[in-house]
Design an enzyme around this catalytic site. Sequence first.
Site, PDB file in Angstrom:
ATOM      1  N   GLU A   1      47.612  37.529  41.841  1.00  0.00           N
ATOM      2  CA  GLU A   1      47.877  37.571  40.144  1.00  0.00           C
ATOM      3  C   GLU A   1      49.153  38.375  39.527  1.00  0.00           C
ATOM      4  O   GLU A   1      48.662  39.408  39.908  1.00  0.00           O
ATOM      5  CB  GLU A   1      46.667  37.228  39.704  1.00  0.00           C
ATOM      6  CG  GLU A   1      46.780  37.192  38.265  1.00  0.00           C
ATOM      7  CD  GLU A   1      45.083  37.788  37.527  1.00  0.00           C
ATOM      8  OE1 GLU A   1      45.375  37.548  36.515  1.00  0.00           O
ATOM      9  OE2 GLU A   1      44.244  37.845  37.934  1.00  0.00           O
ATOM     10  N   ASP A  12      33.400  41.097  51.425  1.00  0.00           N
ATOM     11  CA  ASP A  12      32.235  39.550  51.809  1.00  0.00           C
ATOM     12  C   ASP A  12      32.793  39.254  50.201  1.00  0.00           C
ATOM     13  O   ASP A  12      32.381  39.139  48.643  1.00  0.00           O
ATOM     14  CB  ASP A  12      31.074  39.143  52.080  1.00  0.00           C
ATOM     15  CG  ASP A  12      30.593  38.071  51.867  1.00  0.00           C
ATOM     16  OD1 ASP A  12      31.752  37.143  51.302  1.00  0.00           O
ATOM     17  OD2 ASP A  12      29.302  37.159  51.685  1.00  0.00           O
ATOM     18  N   HIS A  16      51.211  38.866  30.291  1.00  0.00           N
ATOM     19  CA  HIS A  16      51.342  37.849  31.270  1.00  0.00           C
ATOM     20  C   HIS A  16      52.466  37.668  30.970  1.00  0.00           C
ATOM     21  O   HIS A  16      52.811  36.713  32.535  1.00  0.00           O
ATOM     22  CB  HIS A  16      50.376  36.795  31.025  1.00  0.00           C
ATOM     23  CG  HIS A  16      48.541  36.693  31.100  1.00  0.00           C
ATOM     24  ND1 HIS A  16      47.937  37.894  30.082  1.00  0.00           N
ATOM     25  CD2 HIS A  16      47.661  36.521  32.561  1.00  0.00           C
ATOM     26  CE1 HIS A  16      46.499  38.169  31.186  1.00  0.00           C
ATOM     27  NE2 HIS A  16      46.820  36.699  32.085  1.00  0.00           N
TER      28      HIS A  16
END
Lengths: 382, 382, 382, 382
Positions: free
Chosen positions: C69, C274, C365
């Site tokens: 990302e 995990d 972004h």
Amino acid sequence: MTRRQRLREAGYEIEQISGTGPEIDPELLKGSIEGFLGFAKVPLGVAGPVRIRGTAAQGDFFVPFATSEGTLVASFQHAFNAMNRSGGAAAICGNEQVSRAPCFEFASLAQAHAFACWLPSRLTLLQEITARASRHCRLLALQASVIANTVYVVFEYSTADAAGQNMVTLATQEICERLLLDMPQTPLSWVTESMVSGDKRATPMAFRATRGRNVSAELVLRAKQLSRYWKTDAETMERTWRQGVNGAAQTGTVGLQGNVANALAAIFIACGQDAACVAEATTALTRVERTRTAELYASVTLPNLIVGTVGGGTYLPTARECLALLGCAGAGMARKFAEICAVVALAGELALVGAMASGQFAHAHAAGGRKERGSTSEGGGA
Amino acid sequence: MTRRQRLREAGYEIEQISGTGPEIDPELLKGSIEGFLGFAKVPLGVAGPVRIRGTAAQGDFFVPFATSEGTLVASFQHAFNAMNRSGGAAAICGNEQVSRAPCFEFASLAQAHAFACWLPSRLTLLQEITARASRHCRLLALQASVIANTVYVVFEYSTADAAGQNMVTLATQEICERLLLDMPQTPLSWVTESMVSGDKRATPMAFRATRGRNVSAELVLRAKQLSRYWKTDAETMERTWRQGVNGAAQTGTVGLQGNVANALAAIFIACGQDAACVAEATTALTRVERTRTAELYASVTLPNLIVGTVGGGTYLPTARECLALLGCAGAGMARKFAEICAVVALAGELALVGAMASGQFAHAHAAGGRKERGSTSEGGGA
Amino acid sequence: MTRRQRLREAGYEIEQISGTGPEIDPELLKGSIEGFLGFAKVPLGVAGPVRIRGTAAQGDFFVPFATSEGTLVASFQHAFNAMNRSGGAAAICGNEQVSRAPCFEFASLAQAHAFACWLPSRLTLLQEITARASRHCRLLALQASVIANTVYVVFEYSTADAAGQNMVTLATQEICERLLLDMPQTPLSWVTESMVSGDKRATPMAFRATRGRNVSAELVLRAKQLSRYWKTDAETMERTWRQGVNGAAQTGTVGLQGNVANALAAIFIACGQDAACVAEATTALTRVERTRTAELYASVTLPNLIVGTVGGGTYLPTARECLALLGCAGAGMARKFAEICAVVALAGELALVGAMASGQFAHAHAAGGRKERGSTSEGGGA
Amino acid sequence: MTRRQRLREAGYEIEQISGTGPEIDPELLKGSIEGFLGFAKVPLGVAGPVRIRGTAAQGDFFVPFATSEGTLVASFQHAFNAMNRSGGAAAICGNEQVSRAPCFEFASLAQAHAFACWLPSRLTLLQEITARASRHCRLLALQASVIANTVYVVFEYSTADAAGQNMVTLATQEICERLLLDMPQTPLSWVTESMVSGDKRATPMAFRATRGRNVSAELVLRAKQLSRYWKTDAETMERTWRQGVNGAAQTGTVGLQGNVANALAAIFIACGQDAACVAEATTALTRVERTRTAELYASVTLPNLIVGTVGGGTYLPTARECLALLGCAGAGMARKFAEICAVVALAGELALVGAMASGQFAHAHAAGGRKERGSTSEGGGA
């Protein structure tokens, strides 16, 4: 002979309910109401008897419902009849405790952590303080959670046969003030209730730590009664419930139940309970399952039932008569009352699922809420 | 002059509430109760006036509360006084709709998907069917969700001034039966209500799609009144609420509110509403925020308020008097009643947070629920 | 000098990460993967240093993030810089425990109740069994809930520095089999995990009973840094967060946090944790509050952080290097690792709220995810 | 012949996965990572083939899992084998949309209400703006909620085959700035995302309005396969799942599922998806039900699956190979990939419930995570 006459003959006093008793002395209401103007009169119907094989509640009970929702009492009567023909319902009230949850905000996480580590060492002292201050309130346990610089503490109390919300508020206030005397660090601020207790709102927390009374009711409904009362079978009931479970799971609701609010609101208003606690009592878990022999196992678990048989509105004339009708008036009766509530909630769930399974959900509402109905063929015999 | 006398002089009828009116004719109750025995009498107090600057509710209102929780009415009176001195509260009831949510189970996901794709094409037909079948019920929209081989459908209706649960049940039953005539595939089974509607239980869904009436109330409390009524300031109120918000966030509760159940249960019982709906009305959002000028902005939003001013228990004698006291009896009044409910819920939240901020949470309970109190210094003047 | 060179000069091994080390021997992977084909290569970036004043984690840390990302690592670097200039973040890892929750279904509520009453008497025995069977696993407590004929039991274990899910599964299996030998009644059926433990899903339960590690991080951001790094102030940050809190409250989400999943997913993948446990780790509580001196108090609490520094994927070559980069490789390091995770999650929350407060949410972004960027003016100095 | 050889012979490129391809050019990573150091190498195993009868995904698929949780891939292989012998699984991806949810705070409730009433009139304009600004992003709908003086708006977009979070952020930023030009009243403040969208957190909202892709998978498992693969039957599987459902209902979790996080985290990491979105993808609904013919109906519905086959990390070398292995690399493949994800999640649920039903939950973990295992008797044949 009317239902009123029969109940009177059976020794029940229903003078205040039926409006034939003396006027209520406003002095009696001191402490329960301000700006007193009179009374809201909510229609009160009785269904029963329902057979209960509980630990505290044993026997056949006539149940009072205060409601103006047409068909509600009739649908409970219908379910009671079906349940009785399958031997009635079992019920056990297990844990009993009520919590208050203050929080303490400190200057830092370090101080908060220190307080949370220190607090358990004071349990015995706090238990003594609580016991000295109240005849009925006992501090059972405490549990602290650190949320950065703030510690949220849950104090769990037993409150005998009272619902106990005020009792635990007072006890917690006293505890907090005592703690302030010698805590390692003085908090910047604190409040007696930080919305962690679950007071007046549904939360799943009660499933892990009982809030109020924790009570389950169960029964096995015979195939014959399913067919007779709802023209359905165990497989259809199970599937209907499962469709509802999968529906509920899409909504973010708390617990898993159909409409226990209907049962509990009606009993609570009748019996002088705090009707606002219906909100939290919907933290419930209903099960409707086909057995290997094609009968129907059904149960309701209410881990968050805030009820009492002393204190609050329980002494009000019509509430007193309703509690007495259930054999639950006064001290020593809270477990019994809780077991009855669970069985009635179970009846409501069966009525709901039964109506849906038989495709009569709308028809029942249509017939009942609008026009006269003929008398039910059985039950309601008092 | 007593409060009763003043209300009577002001033209309000309170004969049934005060017990001086004629006995209620049991015939009147047909359709509302079965197994009728009499009435549960719940103490009814009045607080007010509270000033409301709503869209539908405008003016000063005396609010009836049916409760046996001591100090409840007094704490509302206290909050009303503080609110009035800050100009009263604004309120707007926006959306109004009630849902029913049947589900249809098919032989396969493919069939379910096909049904979900086909269903929207029937909207106009279903709207006509609904309009023909009921004077008041209108189908507004439908939305289908595919859960593997089962389609859950939410039908949204308007129900005029009725709460409308029965109305939408009947309409949905009719819709389902019509759909069965020409759906692409016949379902293996279906139920009228699949627990997706949120009936009688708190779910966050109402925040996205109104359930009942969607109403907000707000006000700005002046610093002077905060000091006068709760010996506190905006900063302390804000912090107290934030501590509660962070507390609630630990519990998995729905919405974000303090004790709107208290306000709504008491009004619902007084005004003939369905008290079981208190469970879902706790899907609410309260805000308590310091403004830049150190005043306090406070609001309550109730997106799930199931209330009506016709139908249900609204015609019952004491309910009718209570609704009339609010100027809300009969058709055309549901929005007004909803706005009043929101303002009262807001008062309750302010009373709660104010008591906590001032450290008087327990003291208020201690003083009120136990013994006689002197009269409040102001308000309650009726 | 490149970042790689600097880290190598500082003594960190990053051969496997940078692809210059020896090929990984497939034998090493036995027990971790089946159907082995090779490796998924996830881009790994480093941000830091971030200053941590924890109980176990103390000093300046370079943090590895595995993500694709764009802007994610840069936004952490930005937040780290702001945090460092305010003195870094404090962190404390408190409770540590992991649960397994079997259930036992009996023939009746009475049998279930009897089992629930009997079970606590076996605690010591079960603790001994657990201790004998495992070097690291210890049974701390048990708690039983009766849901009609079924008892759900939560067993709480400590698992040293391992995440521990397999460990507690094995222990619980052993415990259940032991219980079956002498329980008062034989259950009709039972399962080792009944979905009460919260494994791999967000539930609010961890707020009451830690799941994994319970850790908080906090700091006070100076007004100057807020202005410098996000062109905003404490009041705007607080308001932005509160708007988010009120937004989240409408959705039925668990806990109260912005995007801790971003931070934790990236660290978990880097460090051999995990990644599926990110789902439950979002049970978190973030706070962003203006102080009286117009600085910003910010904190994150993670009560459900399933992490370990031994076992699972921690021994894998790149994971090992990442853990070593944090000084967290091997036994005795789980608390330290948990504290680092909390501080990084806090940085992510600040980055999110800071970007929103400064109106740069979309701009950040847009700039990052699409095209080249100039180097950040400071930090990232390795 | 090894699995690698077989896949290569079948025409799949796995050079990057198996480490035999050229080194990755860091230039390729621009826009995906900052502070680049190298790669986290997560073990990648393949299970399959699994037969899928979807709308977009049709055929036999080898599925890549990036994980270090021992036995995970083997348990999927086991479930795939059982599923294939029952004809494989059906899957349909229905709705596709992603939301952003800004909020606008006004000076009063009245202004907020006015904005909410005005906003829908701008939909067409906003759709045009969005379409002009992006090739792929389309505004589908908007929905406004009034929370007192603040309006929360949910904008729903389609994003073609991209996951789309950045796309909708940019579009919403543009929309908000356009709205500010001519809204009836200027807001006091606003933010682009108010935590209503459900980004990176589980909420039940996706059940009502799809977030990402909405996909269901289902199959009927034959009794013979249940016996063969899990030594159990449909009745036991159903009961085991129901015990889990009743367990989950006690915890306040979102949705109703076992461990879809395991399946999705492993596929997401392998295929270049955003692993943080596993948090929200756990908003899922699993069903495990006995049919009338004693077979097992099982399904998974994922209404909140944020996946894409273009953009994000999908272009990374190993991700590209994994997507290609599934026949899902590039544009036009998102629905197909979503259907595969759902079938794999379903396999994971069956593996979980099967293991519990057969009492092997702990045994499976014990055997797999610790020591060498013999090869599985079938499947994994690539």
